[in-house]
Each structure stands twice: as structure tokens, then as C-alpha cells.
Write an enzyme that holds these catalytic residues in place. Sequence first.
Site, PDB file in Angstrom:
ATOM      1  N   CYS A   1       0.860  -1.191   0.000  1.00 43.68           N
ATOM      2  CA  CYS A   1       0.000   0.000   0.000  1.00 43.68           C
ATOM      3  C   CYS A   1       0.892   1.234   0.000  1.00 43.68           C
ATOM      4  O   CYS A   1       2.109   1.118   0.076  1.00 43.68           O
ATOM      5  CB  CYS A   1      -0.885  -0.034   1.252  1.00 43.68           C
ATOM      6  SG  CYS A   1      -2.310   1.054   1.184  1.00 43.68           S
TER       7      CYS A   1
ATOM      8  N   CYS B   1      -3.935  -0.367  -3.483  1.00 43.07           N
ATOM      9  CA  CYS B   1      -4.339   0.986  -3.875  1.00 43.07           C
ATOM     10  C   CYS B   1      -3.654   1.340  -5.183  1.00 43.07           C
ATOM     11  O   CYS B   1      -2.643   0.733  -5.544  1.00 43.07           O
ATOM     12  CB  CYS B   1      -4.003   2.011  -2.793  1.00 43.07           C
ATOM     13  SG  CYS B   1      -2.239   2.295  -2.540  1.00 43.07           S
TER      14      CYS B   1
ATOM     15  N   CYS C   1       4.738   0.221  -7.666  1.00 43.03           N
ATOM     16  CA  CYS C   1       5.242  -1.104  -7.285  1.00 43.03           C
ATOM     17  C   CYS C   1       6.597  -1.361  -7.928  1.00 43.03           C
ATOM     18  O   CYS C   1       6.746  -1.192  -9.143  1.00 43.03           O
ATOM     19  CB  CYS C   1       4.249  -2.189  -7.722  1.00 43.03           C
ATOM     20  SG  CYS C   1       4.699  -3.836  -7.134  1.00 43.03           S
TER      21      CYS C   1
END
Length: 141
Positions: free
Chosen positions: A9, A81, A88
Site C-alpha cells: 500500500c 491501492c 510497485c
Amino acid sequence: MSINILYLCTGNSCRSQIAEGWTRALGGERFSAASAGIEAHGKNPRAIEVMREAGIDISGQESTIVSDEMLRRADVVVTVCGHADEQCPVLPPGVQKVHWPLTDPAKASGSEAEILAQFRATRDDIKRRVQSLLDALEKPV
């Protein structure tokens, strides 16, 4: 051998913490769960409260920043999210990535009761998603 799931997240304060808690509660020894953030914002007290209402104590979990070691250990990375999905890090070969576009209950406004209702709705949504993920990962390929 357990399947290692990493929930990622933005701040590792709420949604990923809840997902880690549900995985520990629902997955037993078949799964190992961790959560991390692109940043570490500390744990959200309302997330701890609504999970306690569900009988799960996440107060001992840490709010941490994702590391290369965490990514190497993971079999599955779940981004919870849009920001974490976009930011990422590149995953090692063989690591499965899943994205859950969850609304951040920490951005809810209104009375305390209304805000807690958003946290509870998110908690329940994450529980369904975690159970579905665990079921899918247990099926033979």
C-alpha cells in the site's frame, strides 16, 4: 511449505494492515503474510479498532517500507491501492501480482460513526477478497 503473500500500500497504515491481519486469521499455517508500504505512515488506530471488533488483533504488526528482501520472499504481491500499483517495484521472476483498487477509509469524512462505517465496510471487503485469494491459491494448477 507456506505461500508468502505481501500486501503493498502507499503508507502501510490501514488497508494492507487489515489484509495482513485477515490472512493470518484465515490462512492458518498454509500462508505467511506481511504488509509494507511505499512509505511508512504508522498504523491507523481506526483500522486496529475495527479489526479488534472482528476479533483480530493487528496492533502488533509493524508499519514498514517495502524492501528487496520482502519482494524476494513473496510468492504473491497484492497492491491494495492505485498509488502502490503504479509505484510497485519490479517484481522478481515468478512472483504473481494481484491488484485490488480499494478506497482509502482514512480519507473518509463525516462524523466518527460515519468514518468508522467506512472502515468497517473496507474491513469486510478485504476479508472477502483475502478469502477468495486464499481459496484460489490453494487450488491445484
